[in-house]
Scaffold this motif. Structure first.
Motif, PDB file in Angstrom:
ATOM      1  N   LYS A 136      35.797  50.888  40.973  1.00 58.68           N
ATOM      2  CA  LYS A 136      36.338  50.652  42.319  1.00 58.68           C
ATOM      3  C   LYS A 136      36.882  51.936  42.931  1.00 58.68           C
ATOM      4  CE  LYS A 136      37.172  45.769  41.937  1.00 58.68           C
ATOM      5  NZ  LYS A 136      38.086  44.670  42.147  1.00 58.68           N
ATOM      6  N   ASP A 137      37.462  52.810  42.098  1.00 56.89           N
ATOM      7  CA  ASP A 137      37.919  54.108  42.603  1.00 56.89           C
ATOM      8  C   ASP A 137      36.735  54.966  43.013  1.00 56.89           C
ATOM      9  OD1 ASP A 137      40.523  53.373  42.142  1.00 56.89           O
ATOM     10  OD2 ASP A 137      40.653  54.413  40.211  1.00 56.89           O
ATOM     11  N   ALA A 156      35.484  53.696  46.334  1.00 56.55           N
ATOM     12  CA  ALA A 156      36.401  54.096  47.396  1.00 56.55           C
ATOM     13  C   ALA A 156      36.253  55.575  47.728  1.00 56.55           C
ATOM     14  CB  ALA A 156      37.839  53.792  46.979  1.00 56.55           C
ATOM     15  N   ASN A 157      35.826  56.370  46.748  1.00 56.67           N
ATOM     16  CA  ASN A 157      35.635  57.807  46.942  1.00 56.67           C
ATOM     17  C   ASN A 157      34.189  58.132  47.327  1.00 56.67           C
ATOM     18  OD1 ASN A 157      36.665  60.384  47.021  1.00 56.67           O
ATOM     19  ND2 ASN A 157      36.262  60.803  44.868  1.00 56.67           N
ATOM     20  N   TRP A 185      33.846  50.620  34.238  1.00 57.41           N
ATOM     21  CA  TRP A 185      34.067  52.059  34.118  1.00 57.41           C
ATOM     22  C   TRP A 185      32.730  52.787  34.162  1.00 57.41           C
ATOM     23  CZ3 TRP A 185      39.061  53.442  34.262  1.00 57.41           C
ATOM     24  CH2 TRP A 185      40.009  52.476  33.939  1.00 57.41           C
ATOM     25  N   PRO A 219      36.133  62.230  41.323  1.00 53.70           N
ATOM     26  CA  PRO A 219      37.363  62.837  41.834  1.00 53.70           C
ATOM     27  C   PRO A 219      37.736  64.137  41.123  1.00 53.70           C
ATOM     28  CG  PRO A 219      37.855  60.850  40.579  1.00 53.70           C
ATOM     29  CD  PRO A 219      36.369  60.947  40.673  1.00 53.70           C
ATOM     30  N   VAL A 230      35.634  57.139  35.005  1.00 53.99           N
ATOM     31  CA  VAL A 230      36.198  56.802  36.304  1.00 53.99           C
ATOM     32  C   VAL A 230      36.079  55.302  36.510  1.00 53.99           C
ATOM     33  CG1 VAL A 230      36.091  57.301  38.777  1.00 53.99           C
ATOM     34  CG2 VAL A 230      35.381  59.039  37.145  1.00 53.99           C
TER      35      VAL A 230
END
Length: 106
Positions: A41-42, A45-46, A28, A51, A38
């Motif tokens: 991995k997210d 990817a972003n 995290w 986000p 966040v």
């Protein structure tokens, strides 16, 4: 009466260090701007952008090249370094501080 005395023996062997380590460490990331947490991995990817608040995280050079070139690149001359100009025989265009004359202010 054993109010101040331990009836059970204490644990003799401590837990090995590899089992004591937090297994979720590094999964995290906390956004520096909006303080949301966040999933790493997210975030990858972003393209390392939060986000929620669109804050851009720092990236190293390899991550940025993989992002720009879609991961298809090869590094050439990885061992190349710049030369040290201070030790070269070429005279510098500006005199060094020790060589400049001092003005007498008196």
């Amino acid at each position: 009466m054993a109010w101040f005395k331990r009836d059970k023996k204490s644990i003799e062997q401590s837990t090995p260090p590899e089992e004591r380590r937090v297994r979720t460490e590094g999964l995290w990331v906390k956004c520096e701007s909006c303080r949301t947490i966040v999933f790493r991995k997210d975030l990858e990817a972003n393209l390392f952008v939060c986000p929620k608040c669109q804050f851009h995280f720092k990236m190293n050079s390899k991550q940025r090249l993989e992002m720009l070139l879609d991961g298809r690149w090869t590094e050439h001359d990885a061992g190349m370094t710049s030369t040290d100009r201070s030790s070269s025989s070429i005279p510098s265009p500006t005199p060094r501080a020790s060589e400049t004359p001092r003005k007498n202010l008196a």
